[in-house]
Design an enzyme around this catalytic site. Sequence first.
Site, mmCIF file in Angstrom:
data_model
loop_
_atom_site.group_PDB
_atom_site.id
_atom_site.type_symbol
_atom_site.label_atom_id
_atom_site.label_comp_id
_atom_site.label_asym_id
_atom_site.label_seq_id
_atom_site.Cartn_x
_atom_site.Cartn_y
_atom_site.Cartn_z
ATOM 1 N N LYS A 115 0.819 -1.228 0.000
ATOM 2 C CA LYS A 115 0.000 0.000 0.000
ATOM 3 C C LYS A 115 0.843 1.264 0.000
ATOM 4 C CE LYS A 115 -2.699 -3.067 2.546
ATOM 5 N NZ LYS A 115 -2.537 -3.790 3.816
ATOM 6 N N VAL A 144 -6.542 -2.256 -1.327
ATOM 7 C CA VAL A 144 -7.649 -1.892 -0.427
ATOM 8 C C VAL A 144 -8.723 -2.960 -0.560
ATOM 9 C CG1 VAL A 144 -9.253 -0.094 0.296
ATOM 10 C CG2 VAL A 144 -7.235 0.523 -1.018
ATOM 11 N N ALA A 146 -8.478 -6.008 -0.165
ATOM 12 C CA ALA A 146 -7.946 -7.286 -0.673
ATOM 13 C C ALA A 146 -8.713 -7.740 -1.922
ATOM 14 C CB ALA A 146 -8.007 -8.357 0.424
ATOM 15 N N LEU A 148 -11.710 -6.442 -3.068
ATOM 16 C CA LEU A 148 -13.119 -6.024 -3.163
ATOM 17 C C LEU A 148 -13.194 -4.886 -4.186
ATOM 18 C CD1 LEU A 148 -14.240 -5.844 0.597
ATOM 19 C CD2 LEU A 148 -14.820 -7.611 -1.075
ATOM 20 N N GLY A 199 -3.141 -14.961 9.090
ATOM 21 C CA GLY A 199 -2.584 -14.325 7.885
ATOM 22 C C GLY A 199 -3.255 -13.015 7.531
ATOM 23 N N GLU A 202 -0.517 -7.338 9.153
ATOM 24 C CA GLU A 202 0.683 -6.891 8.450
ATOM 25 C C GLU A 202 1.897 -7.634 9.004
ATOM 26 O OE1 GLU A 202 0.720 -4.537 5.775
ATOM 27 O OE2 GLU A 202 -1.278 -5.346 6.002
ATOM 28 N N ASP A 213 -2.237 1.150 8.782
ATOM 29 C CA ASP A 213 -2.724 0.419 7.596
ATOM 30 C C ASP A 213 -4.049 1.031 7.108
ATOM 31 O OD1 ASP A 213 -2.689 -2.121 5.852
ATOM 32 O OD2 ASP A 213 -4.627 -2.284 6.865
ATOM 33 N N LYS A 217 -5.009 2.948 3.513
ATOM 34 C CA LYS A 217 -6.136 2.566 2.653
ATOM 35 C C LYS A 217 -7.084 3.735 2.428
ATOM 36 C CE LYS A 217 -6.102 -2.306 3.902
ATOM 37 N NZ LYS A 217 -6.465 -3.218 4.991
ATOM 38 N N GLY A 331 -6.636 -11.642 3.985
ATOM 39 C CA GLY A 331 -6.460 -13.093 3.857
ATOM 40 C C GLY A 331 -5.667 -13.405 2.602
HETATM 41 N N1 LIG Z 1 -2.199 -10.505 4.463
HETATM 42 C C1 LIG Z 1 -3.242 -9.926 3.886
HETATM 43 O O1 LIG Z 1 -4.398 -10.281 4.116
HETATM 44 C C2 LIG Z 1 -3.034 -8.806 2.931
HETATM 45 C C3 LIG Z 1 -1.784 -8.276 2.726
HETATM 46 N N2 LIG Z 1 -1.611 -7.244 1.857
HETATM 47 C C4 LIG Z 1 -0.291 -6.713 1.660
HETATM 48 O O2 LIG Z 1 0.544 -7.711 1.107
HETATM 49 C C5 LIG Z 1 1.904 -7.430 1.469
HETATM 50 C C6 LIG Z 1 2.540 -8.722 1.995
HETATM 51 O O3 LIG Z 1 1.856 -9.144 3.136
HETATM 52 P P1 LIG Z 1 2.119 -10.600 3.740
HETATM 53 O O4 LIG Z 1 2.356 -11.575 2.656
HETATM 54 O O5 LIG Z 1 1.012 -10.832 4.692
HETATM 55 O O6 LIG Z 1 3.482 -10.342 4.532
HETATM 56 P P2 LIG Z 1 4.596 -11.437 4.978
HETATM 57 O O7 LIG Z 1 5.353 -10.832 6.108
HETATM 58 O O8 LIG Z 1 3.980 -12.758 5.159
HETATM 59 O O9 LIG Z 1 5.564 -11.521 3.709
HETATM 60 C C7 LIG Z 1 6.331 -10.426 3.302
HETATM 61 C C8 LIG Z 1 7.343 -10.933 2.309
HETATM 62 O O10 LIG Z 1 8.022 -9.794 1.784
HETATM 63 C C9 LIG Z 1 9.416 -10.081 1.825
HETATM 64 N N3 LIG Z 1 10.170 -8.847 1.801
HETATM 65 C C10 LIG Z 1 10.218 -7.879 2.746
HETATM 66 N N4 LIG Z 1 11.027 -6.885 2.332
HETATM 67 C C11 LIG Z 1 11.488 -7.247 1.107
HETATM 68 C C12 LIG Z 1 12.369 -6.657 0.172
HETATM 69 N N5 LIG Z 1 12.921 -5.461 0.392
HETATM 70 N N6 LIG Z 1 12.639 -7.315 -0.986
HETATM 71 C C13 LIG Z 1 12.071 -8.522 -1.237
HETATM 72 N N7 LIG Z 1 11.229 -9.139 -0.378
HETATM 73 C C14 LIG Z 1 10.953 -8.497 0.772
HETATM 74 C C15 LIG Z 1 9.603 -10.904 3.077
HETATM 75 O O11 LIG Z 1 10.845 -11.547 3.041
HETATM 76 P P3 LIG Z 1 11.493 -12.193 4.383
HETATM 77 O O12 LIG Z 1 10.710 -13.438 4.615
HETATM 78 O O13 LIG Z 1 12.897 -12.423 3.969
HETATM 79 O O14 LIG Z 1 11.323 -11.178 5.455
HETATM 80 C C16 LIG Z 1 8.410 -11.854 2.926
HETATM 81 O O15 LIG Z 1 8.707 -12.852 1.980
HETATM 82 C C17 LIG Z 1 1.846 -6.295 2.499
HETATM 83 O O16 LIG Z 1 2.116 -5.074 1.862
HETATM 84 C C18 LIG Z 1 0.397 -6.307 2.957
HETATM 85 O O17 LIG Z 1 -0.067 -5.048 3.350
HETATM 86 C C19 LIG Z 1 -2.648 -6.703 1.141
HETATM 87 C C20 LIG Z 1 -3.912 -7.188 1.284
HETATM 88 C C21 LIG Z 1 -4.217 -8.242 2.226
HETATM 89 N N1 LIG Z 2 -3.438 -6.138 7.460
HETATM 90 C C1 LIG Z 2 -4.411 -5.826 6.473
HETATM 91 C C2 LIG Z 2 -4.300 -6.779 5.342
HETATM 92 C C3 LIG Z 2 -5.042 -6.345 4.165
HETATM 93 O O1 LIG Z 2 -4.847 -5.261 3.623
HETATM 94 C C4 LIG Z 2 -5.796 -5.912 7.063
HETATM 95 O O2 LIG Z 2 -5.919 -6.467 8.148
HETATM 96 O O3 LIG Z 2 -6.754 -5.407 6.458
#
Ligand SMILES: NC(=O)C1=CN([C@@H]2O[C@H](COP(=O)(O)OP(=O)(O)OC[C@H]3O[C@@H](n4cnc5c(N)ncnc54)[C@H](OP(=O)(O)O)[C@@H]3O)[C@@H](O)[C@H]2O)C=CC1
Ligand SMILES: N[C@@H](CC=O)C(=O)O
Length: 348
Positions: A115, A144, A146, A148, A199, A202, A213, A217, A331
Amino acid sequence: MEALPAALPATRRVALLGVGTVGRALLDRLADHAEPRLSLQWVANSRRHVHAPQGLSPLACAAALAEGGAHDGGGALPADFGPGDIVIDATASAELAAWHPRWLRQGLHVVSANKLGLGGPLLRQHEIAQLANAQRRYGDAATVGAGLPLLATLRGLRAGGDRIGAIVGVLSGTLAWLFDGYDGREPFSDRVRAAVAQGYAEPDPRVDLSGEDVRRKLLILARAAGYPLESEEVRVDSLLTPRLQAATPDAVDGALQDLDGPIGERAARAARDGRVLRYVARFDAAGARVGLETLVPDDPLAVGRGCDNRVAIWSTRYRDRPLQIQGPGAGAEVTAAALLDDLLRILA
Ligand SMILES: NC(=O)C1=CN([C@@H]2O[C@H](COP(=O)(O)OP(=O)(O)OC[C@H]3O[C@@H](n4cnc5c(N)ncnc54)[C@H](OP(=O)(O)O)[C@@H]3O)[C@@H](O)[C@H]2O)C=CC1
Ligand SMILES: N[C@@H](CC=O)C(=O)O
């Protein structure tokens, strides 16, 4: 006459940055929807990378990454990536968000769950909006709700000549889930740990609990609605205590218990009064603000369940009663689906 061979579909190189909750779910989805026009060639987390010019099987990425070379966490891609290729940001990295306009300038399409591209500094959002076009798209559906149809709806209303008057909603899946049915009897910190395990949260759950967060959004929505808001223009009511705010990453889990007293008591009081708590974002003539509110249980903002987001939009045509959109707003699966939607739109 001999039939001409059918033209082969153009293949686009794909880079995936971030292989956490969302990135892994996207890899699973890519494996299920084999798409010959996408060639996954660069995958990185914050420490390691894999570069495979011949293409990587999505299901082999995790193992390949574990054996991969070192990565500095930056946004530089292999030299053969160029115009028409795609980079997916599935991280929460501020450093990578600063690369979004750079990637667009290189002619790459960008698909982001991060974001901080559109919801960070206004200048960056402005650059992205100026640079994105049909040749270098910016996919933001996951940022925003996820996936929707919130941003698409705002853009559709504006394209049809509507002026957006107000946006009010529950924009955090984590906070919606934490306050759904919460009456203060269970330690709030246990619920936060459970939201992390689901999951929804953040990478650092303080980004959810601080309201940051939700601020991002609301900025993304308000900016898409035509209001160039600076981040500081959103008033934020944080749930964090000073100790939790200041904790080092290793100490966050232990400091979560600081929330049990203040939030547990507030939830118990609301429950005694027949009310519920919801963390609400508001953008209207009075300005932009996000914070915890006490609502009656049948308030339209309180009726969502679990991690549902619920958003009401007032516009020229929806002046008397708002347009409302509700559904799961966090999610791995819904977010990965939104990223894949954006990828497929680039191919269309
Ligand atoms: N979870 C959700 O429901 C939602 C999440 N999002 C967004 O998705 C994004 C990811 O969330 P999520 O998967 O839950 O987070 P996680 O912490 O599970 O995963 C983050 C990943 O990003 C990697 N990472 C961090 N910094 C870097 C970098 N500089 N270069 C390459 N890789 C990097 C981490 O690597 P390492 O393991 O080495 O730290 C890890 O693999 C966030 O921006 C979140 O806001 C959006 C909508 C919904
Ligand atoms: N951490 C965020 C993930 C989706 O954007 C949330 O809880 O809404």
